[in-house]
Design an enzyme around this catalytic site. Structure first.
Site, PDB file in Angstrom:
ATOM      1  N   GLU A   1      -3.895   5.638   1.653  1.00 16.34           N
ATOM      2  CA  GLU A   1      -3.857   4.196   1.894  1.00 16.34           C
ATOM      3  C   GLU A   1      -5.165   3.789   2.559  1.00 16.34           C
ATOM      4  O   GLU A   1      -5.764   4.570   3.308  1.00 16.34           O
ATOM      5  CB  GLU A   1      -2.690   3.836   2.807  1.00 16.34           C
ATOM      6  CG  GLU A   1      -1.335   4.001   2.160  1.00 16.34           C
ATOM      7  CD  GLU A   1      -0.218   3.494   3.044  1.00 16.34           C
ATOM      8  OE1 GLU A   1      -0.452   2.534   3.809  1.00 16.34           O
ATOM      9  OE2 GLU A   1       0.888   4.051   2.971  1.00 16.34           O
TER      10      GLU A   1
ATOM     11  N   LYS B   1       0.820  -1.224   0.000  1.00 21.10           N
ATOM     12  CA  LYS B   1       0.000   0.000   0.000  1.00 21.10           C
ATOM     13  C   LYS B   1       0.852   1.272   0.000  1.00 21.10           C
ATOM     14  O   LYS B   1       0.598   2.200  -0.772  1.00 21.10           O
ATOM     15  CB  LYS B   1      -0.924   0.012   1.216  1.00 21.10           C
ATOM     16  CG  LYS B   1      -2.001  -1.056   1.210  1.00 21.10           C
ATOM     17  CD  LYS B   1      -2.925  -0.915   2.403  1.00 21.10           C
ATOM     18  CE  LYS B   1      -2.287  -1.303   3.719  1.00 21.10           C
ATOM     19  NZ  LYS B   1      -1.971  -2.731   3.812  1.00 21.10           N
ATOM     20  N   THR B   2       1.847   1.317   0.882  1.00 16.75           N
ATOM     21  CA  THR B   2       2.651   2.534   0.999  1.00 16.75           C
ATOM     22  C   THR B   2       3.435   2.810  -0.276  1.00 16.75           C
ATOM     23  O   THR B   2       3.456   3.943  -0.784  1.00 16.75           O
ATOM     24  CB  THR B   2       3.604   2.428   2.204  1.00 16.75           C
ATOM     25  OG1 THR B   2       2.833   2.331   3.405  1.00 16.75           O
ATOM     26  CG2 THR B   2       4.520   3.646   2.288  1.00 16.75           C
TER      27      THR B   2
END
Length: 465
Positions: free
Chosen positions: A166, A122-123
């Protein structure tokens, strides 16, 4: 649930304001003219930055920290009802919102709200998308779960109607969001202290996908098991990316890696008539096969926003990574020291496979397991993933929010590794780990500190000594 009127700023208090996500939300509210205060257990660069911007930060959590004019208290899943500030807010009947609920309300204020979800990646993917958007005049607001050098932190407050964040599945947080565009990178077993099993996790992601309105778009990995079970009843537009050009709208061919394991590839797009078209060449500045798929999801979404392939490929190439994602910390006596946030078997596998394409003599993995529930539930998978390294050094389990050891320790994992024939060592202190590494790592080795806790300190201490 209390609804914030973002046109009428009030005083909002954050319990745990120094967290990577909480600090970002606090910064957005400060920029919007809100009065912001909060507490954290320790001073950090994030809390100091908030203080510079006008927030009042208390160190240590006490009921008296919550001033009389506080209208809303925001808290995370790590805060329990016996927390003194939580109890005080309840006693005074102050409105309370979870971090996810506040983030969801923020998303409502933007015409285009993009959520990046998945068990892993996600990051990095949020940051890749951010870098692409920075190549344009869009000027988005960004909330990312890591420190991104290009935006000088974990938050960017823009002036357009585009918001990117996110979207984490833990405690079903993302079900409080209001996205009209989503990326779903993968769906794996994790957070089994909250979810019952993989089917429970899949159900949570399915509910998240159902949040997309009919005129919205889902970008999803076609390699997810039984994908049609998750997408067949959706009313939104569905676009896929993945390993197969036959089953994906976006895929990669001619994949090559340079001498630092960074991939380049040709982007293949499947047209409406089923024909395949090569639409561009991507050269990434971050390592690993997994980032080919992360970048494909960004390409798919960016093209839906109307961006050109030239703009997209330029942005992707400029992105050089976020903190703690295969981050080179330095070199000590010819030993290259890398730090990585990987704390799930799939992430560990991806990182160690990436390392095999990176210059090295032998690979040393210094791993700190994260939470007892995850370690117990995925013990065999952890051992298999870690055995990809030439040598494994284990630190004690990082308990995070947990207190029950469930009868396991890092020595349990060490024995699993030894049973697989791996060279595995365990030490109860960072000091003992550092001494062992100084004695045994030699010129040309690649040393990776790995985990979501404070294992990064080992590599940093080795460089400083």
């Amino acid at each position: 649930m209390y609804e914030i009127n973002f046109q009428k700023p009030i005083h909002i208090y954050f319990i745990g304001i120094g967290g990577i996500s909480m600090s970002g939300l606090a910064e957005i509210l400060l920029q919007e003219g809100f009065c912001v205060s909060g507490s954290d257990m320790h001073r950090s660069s994030l809390t100091e930055q908030l203080e510079v911007q006008g927030a009042s930060v208390y160190y240590g959590q006490r009921a008296c920290n919550i001033e009389e004019d506080v209208s809303v208290v925001v808290y995370t899943a790590a805060i329990h009802p016996d927390n003194p500030e939580y109890k005080e807010a309840e006693r005074r009947k102050i409105a309370m919102l979870t971090r996810a609920q506040l983030l969801g309300q923020l998303m409502k204020n933007y015409k285009t709200s993009i959520g990046v979800s998945g068990t892993h990646g996600k990051t990095t993917t949020t940051s890749l998308l951010t870098q692409v958007l920075l190549e344009t005049t869009i000027n988005p607001t960004i909330s990312v779960g890591g420190i991104m050098p290009a935006i000088g932190g974990n938050i960017r407050v823009g002036s357009s109607d585009v918001f990117v964040t996110e979207a984490c599945e833990y405690t079903n947080s993302f079900l409080s969001f209001f996205p009209n565009m989503e990326i779903v990178l993968n769906i794996e077993e994790d957070h089994l202290d909250f979810f019952k099993d993989i089917n429970d996790i899949r159900n949570s992601f399915h509910q998240y996908m159902q949040l997309i309105p009919a005129d919205g778009t889902l970008i999803i990995n076609s390699d997810i098991d039984h994908l049609e079970e998750l997408t067949s009843d959706l009313c939104c537009h569905v676009i896929t990316f993945g390993s197969s050009a036959e089953t994906s709208d976006y895929s990669a061919r001619n994949i090559e890696f340079n001498d630092t394991a960074c991939p380049s590839y040709t982007v293949v797009h499947k047209n409406e008539d089923g024909s395949l078209e090569e639409i561009g060449t991507v050269s990434l500045s971050i390592p690993g096969m997994h980032n080919v798929f992360n970048s494909l999801s960004v390409i798919a979404l960016a093209r839906e926003l109307g961006l050109s392939m030239e703009t997209i490929t330029n942005g992707l190439h400029k992105f050089t990574g976020t903190n703690r994602r295969f981050e080179k910390k330095g070199v000590r006596d010819g030993v290259t020291i890398i730090d990585d946030y990987a704390h799930h078997p799939q992430e560990i596998t991806a990182t160690l496979q990436t390392a095999k394409n990176y210059p090295h003599r032998e690979i040393w993995c210094v791993f700190q397991p994260h939470t007892y529930t995850r370690t117990l539930a995925l013990m065999d998978e952890f051992a298999k993933a870690l055995s990809l390294a030439d040598h494994v050094v284990l630190a004690d389990i990082y308990a995070a929010r947990e207190t029950d050891t469930l009868g396991i320790s890092s020595q349990t994992l060490q024995q699993k590794l030894l049973d697989l024939g791996a060279d595995a060592h365990y030490f109860p202190s960072f000091e003992e780990i550092e001494k062992f590494l100084l004695k045994n790592c030699i010129n040309g080795d690649l040393l990776i500190t790995m985990g979501a806790g404070d294992i990064v300190n080992v590599g940093e201490m080795l460089i400083q000594q």
